[in-house]
Design a protein around this motif. Structure first.
Motif, PDB file in Angstrom:
ATOM      1  N   LEU A   1       0.836  -1.209   0.000  1.00 53.22           N
ATOM      2  CA  LEU A   1       0.000   0.000   0.000  1.00 53.22           C
ATOM      3  C   LEU A   1       0.869   1.257   0.000  1.00 53.22           C
ATOM      4  CD1 LEU A   1      -1.671  -2.341   1.594  1.00 53.22           C
ATOM      5  CD2 LEU A   1      -3.168  -0.462   2.274  1.00 53.22           C
ATOM      6  N   GLN A   2       0.318   2.357  -0.484  1.00 57.36           N
ATOM      7  CA  GLN A   2       0.898   3.669  -0.261  1.00 57.36           C
ATOM      8  C   GLN A   2       0.645   4.056   1.207  1.00 57.36           C
ATOM      9  OE1 GLN A   2       0.110   6.656  -3.353  1.00 57.36           O
ATOM     10  NE2 GLN A   2      -0.720   5.041  -4.665  1.00 57.36           N
ATOM     11  N   THR A   3       1.358   5.085   1.668  1.00 59.78           N
ATOM     12  CA  THR A   3       1.304   5.397   3.099  1.00 59.78           C
ATOM     13  C   THR A   3       1.258   6.902   3.350  1.00 59.78           C
ATOM     14  OG1 THR A   3       3.718   5.287   3.089  1.00 59.78           O
ATOM     15  CG2 THR A   3       2.546   3.322   3.869  1.00 59.78           C
ATOM     16  N   CYS A   4       0.575   7.285   4.412  1.00 63.06           N
ATOM     17  CA  CYS A   4       0.531   8.682   4.861  1.00 63.06           C
ATOM     18  C   CYS A   4       0.607   8.715   6.377  1.00 63.06           C
ATOM     19  CB  CYS A   4      -0.761   9.349   4.381  1.00 63.06           C
ATOM     20  SG  CYS A   4      -1.066  10.936   5.208  1.00 63.06           S
ATOM     21  N   PHE A   5       1.529   9.512   6.895  1.00 65.30           N
ATOM     22  CA  PHE A   5       1.671   9.675   8.346  1.00 65.30           C
ATOM     23  C   PHE A   5       1.040  10.985   8.788  1.00 65.30           C
ATOM     24  CE2 PHE A   5       3.988  11.263  12.106  1.00 65.30           C
ATOM     25  CZ  PHE A   5       3.824  10.192  12.968  1.00 65.30           C
ATOM     26  N   ILE A   6       0.270  10.902   9.884  1.00 71.37           N
ATOM     27  CA  ILE A   6      -0.335  12.064  10.542  1.00 71.37           C
ATOM     28  C   ILE A   6       0.136  12.037  11.990  1.00 71.37           C
ATOM     29  CG2 ILE A   6      -2.544  13.066  11.309  1.00 71.37           C
ATOM     30  CD1 ILE A   6      -2.744  12.943   8.449  1.00 71.37           C
ATOM     31  N   PRO A   7       0.819  13.028  12.487  1.00 73.73           N
ATOM     32  CA  PRO A   7       1.231  12.959  13.893  1.00 73.73           C
ATOM     33  C   PRO A   7       0.052  13.219  14.834  1.00 73.73           C
ATOM     34  CG  PRO A   7       1.912  15.049  12.948  1.00 73.73           C
ATOM     35  CD  PRO A   7       1.264  14.268  11.831  1.00 73.73           C
ATOM     36  N   ARG A   8      -0.054  12.399  15.859  1.00 71.65           N
ATOM     37  CA  ARG A   8      -1.029  12.624  16.949  1.00 71.65           C
ATOM     38  C   ARG A   8      -0.213  12.571  18.223  1.00 71.65           C
ATOM     39  NH1 ARG A   8      -5.337  14.896  14.389  1.00 71.65           N
ATOM     40  NH2 ARG A   8      -6.453  13.422  13.048  1.00 71.65           N
ATOM     41  N   THR A   9       0.366  13.700  18.571  1.00 69.44           N
ATOM     42  CA  THR A   9       1.429  13.708  19.583  1.00 69.44           C
ATOM     43  C   THR A   9       0.908  13.691  21.009  1.00 69.44           C
ATOM     44  OG1 THR A   9       1.517  16.111  19.502  1.00 69.44           O
ATOM     45  CG2 THR A   9       3.003  14.913  18.016  1.00 69.44           C
ATOM     46  N   PRO A  44       0.286  14.057  27.469  1.00 71.43           N
ATOM     47  CA  PRO A  44       1.257  15.135  27.214  1.00 71.43           C
ATOM     48  C   PRO A  44       2.706  14.652  27.227  1.00 71.43           C
ATOM     49  CG  PRO A  44       0.307  15.325  29.423  1.00 71.43           C
ATOM     50  CD  PRO A  44      -0.457  14.257  28.719  1.00 71.43           C
ATOM     51  N   ASP A  45       2.959  13.467  27.799  1.00 71.82           N
ATOM     52  CA  ASP A  45       4.349  12.997  27.897  1.00 71.82           C
ATOM     53  C   ASP A  45       4.676  11.930  26.860  1.00 71.82           C
ATOM     54  OD1 ASP A  45       4.615  14.679  30.127  1.00 71.82           O
ATOM     55  OD2 ASP A  45       3.782  13.127  31.451  1.00 71.82           O
ATOM     56  N   GLN A  46       3.898  11.859  25.814  1.00 71.90           N
ATOM     57  CA  GLN A  46       4.105  10.841  24.781  1.00 71.90           C
ATOM     58  C   GLN A  46       5.516  10.929  24.203  1.00 71.90           C
ATOM     59  OE1 GLN A  46       0.825  10.416  22.060  1.00 71.90           O
ATOM     60  NE2 GLN A  46       2.133   9.900  20.328  1.00 71.90           N
ATOM     61  N   THR A  47       6.143   9.757  24.006  1.00 71.70           N
ATOM     62  CA  THR A  47       7.512   9.736  23.467  1.00 71.70           C
ATOM     63  C   THR A  47       7.606   9.021  22.122  1.00 71.70           C
ATOM     64  OG1 THR A  47       7.945   7.678  24.657  1.00 71.70           O
ATOM     65  CG2 THR A  47       8.557   9.735  25.784  1.00 71.70           C
ATOM     66  N   THR A  48       6.515   8.338  21.714  1.00 71.17           N
ATOM     67  CA  THR A  48       6.582   7.546  20.476  1.00 71.17           C
ATOM     68  C   THR A  48       5.752   8.194  19.380  1.00 71.17           C
ATOM     69  OG1 THR A  48       4.692   6.262  21.240  1.00 71.17           O
ATOM     70  CG2 THR A  48       6.881   5.368  21.716  1.00 71.17           C
ATOM     71  N   ASP A  49       6.134   7.900  18.130  1.00 71.22           N
ATOM     72  CA  ASP A  49       5.362   8.359  16.962  1.00 71.22           C
ATOM     73  C   ASP A  49       5.162   9.876  16.953  1.00 71.22           C
ATOM     74  OD1 ASP A  49       4.924   5.909  15.529  1.00 71.22           O
ATOM     75  OD2 ASP A  49       3.505   5.317  17.087  1.00 71.22           O
ATOM     76  N   LEU A  50       6.161  10.596  17.440  1.00 71.95           N
ATOM     77  CA  LEU A  50       6.058  12.069  17.412  1.00 71.95           C
ATOM     78  C   LEU A  50       6.297  12.591  16.005  1.00 71.95           C
ATOM     79  CD1 LEU A  50       7.899  12.869  20.755  1.00 71.95           C
ATOM     80  CD2 LEU A  50       5.424  12.729  20.335  1.00 71.95           C
ATOM     81  N   ARG A  51       6.960  11.777  15.174  1.00 66.42           N
ATOM     82  CA  ARG A  51       7.235  12.215  13.795  1.00 66.42           C
ATOM     83  C   ARG A  51       7.355  11.010  12.873  1.00 66.42           C
ATOM     84  NH1 ARG A  51      11.121  12.904  17.187  1.00 66.42           N
ATOM     85  NH2 ARG A  51      10.470  15.040  17.601  1.00 66.42           N
ATOM     86  N   ALA A  52       7.294  11.288  11.576  1.00 68.67           N
ATOM     87  CA  ALA A  52       7.480  10.255  10.557  1.00 68.67           C
ATOM     88  C   ALA A  52       8.873   9.662  10.687  1.00 68.67           C
ATOM     89  CB  ALA A  52       7.285  10.860   9.170  1.00 68.67           C
TER      90      ALA A  52
END
Lengths: 236, 236
Positions: free
Chosen positions: B195-203, B208-216
């Motif tokens: 598949l093709q892919t698109c990343f959307i950040p949900r930080t 508020p202290d999320q450390t994963t998936d902050l960026r592509a």
């Protein structure tokens, strides 16, 4: 009668007018090729192969194949029947088969479904594939909550599994679901599977000389004039 | 990049904020019972059991069960972990499990999906069941064309079958479909499936202290700020 949680809808004939749209595309393509045929007779002949093709699968003589595949095979046979085999190449046939994705809703369909959606989960329980139902619904703006039916169940109505697996996908008991259809045999099968039933007459589905399904032939839980009238019956 | 025909969406985290809604219901029910716990910690602990539960099925040690069943089992375990086993009876647990059907869309979700729907088939490709996705989408007015994903495929992402069977249901090649997600591992699996892919950040999905998936974390075909921005990228 306890209120249903979800309403399932037959689509071909009940929600959309398949005959006019199929006839229109046949007529246009035949005219472009300089041929002359009765395009309504062609549409009816193509549709007449629908039940026998599904019956092979229901009877276990063939494994499940999406309705798009059956429509395409039936198109080949109908072109032969009308002496048009040499006039429609593989691309023409693919285009013509897509007629089933571009069927016009009856005038009450979108308004009725939109009102019913405010209180109930609404879903097609059709013999069309998920692909076909998705494209057809996008074309006609049918506002389903999800797409159920043969494509999900891998079983063709009136096989009880088509209804039962659709109920199971919503984690509902059959008695919590009402099947809405313009065809008495569809409702009889749904009732046998434990669903509630609603009949809507579509007296010109097969043209002005239609002789079948002109009226409710059993004591279905609801008989409504059309989908807007059903919304009234169900206080939407 | 050829234009996709359909867009598939991860739902938990990408389209809806599961953590706030689950925390709110936990907090309310716990308060009504006169108990005191950290309800965010409870929500996180419940969610932490999500991947291990699916892994049993992905690894073939357990046959497919809908996510609602796994959520319910994980709830029992989380209640034990927080010493609440005796305070929540079977009805309370059923009510609390329904938190997953009432998750709030992110502010851009409904507007973005509505715009994307004008040009593409849009469908969830989530690990949620058809029942859960249907009710969740009805609650949040998510305007899907159909519901695909684990419930249809009977396989949990990142198992390639979850993506491939969803593409097949639409009669599309994987390359004709774009997976949209806030999780790099979901996109990596989708890309491996073609598949093709698109990343959307949900930080703030995990607070508020999320450390994963902050960026592509790879060269996904599109990286967009949110779903309205994705609509702009795709000229909707």
């Amino acid at each position: 009668m306890p209120s249903p949680q979800a309403l399932f809808f037959d689509v071909f004939g009940t929600c959309v007018d398949w005959r006019s749209a199929v006839e229109a595309l046949v007529s246009q393509m035949v005219r472009e090729k300089g041929c002359q045929i009765d395009s309504f007779a062609f549409a009816d002949a193509w549709r007449a192969r629908y039940q026998p093709a599904m019956q092979e699968i229901r009877a276990g003589r063939r494994s499940y194949a999406d309705l798009d595949v059956l429509h395409r095979e039936n198109l080949d046979a109908t072109l032969r029947e009308f002496g048009l085999t040499d006039r429609f190449d593989v691309h023409d046939r693919a285009d013509l088969n897509k007629a089933w994705e571009k069927l016009t809703p009856w005038p009450d369909t979108v308004a009725g479904l939109s009102r019913l959606k405010s209180r109930f989960i609404i879903a097609p329980c059709s013999n069309g594939s998920i692909a076909l139902m998705t494209r057809l619904s996008k074309f006609g703006n049918l506002p389903w909550d999800c797409i159920l039916g043969a494509g999900l169940a891998r079983a063709y109505k009136p096989d009880p599994q088509a209804y039962l697996r659709s109920c199971a996908a919503l984690q509902l008991d059959p008695a919590e679901v009402m099947m809405v259809a313009a065809h008495n045999d569809d409702l009889a099968a749904a009732r046998n599977a434990g669903l509630q039933t609603c009949f809507i007459p579509r007296t010109i589905e097969y043209g002005p000389d239609q002789t079948t399904d002109l009226r409710a032939e059993s004591d279905w839980e609801i008989v409504a004039r059309d989908l807007e009238d059903l919304a009234l019956h169900l206080a939407c």
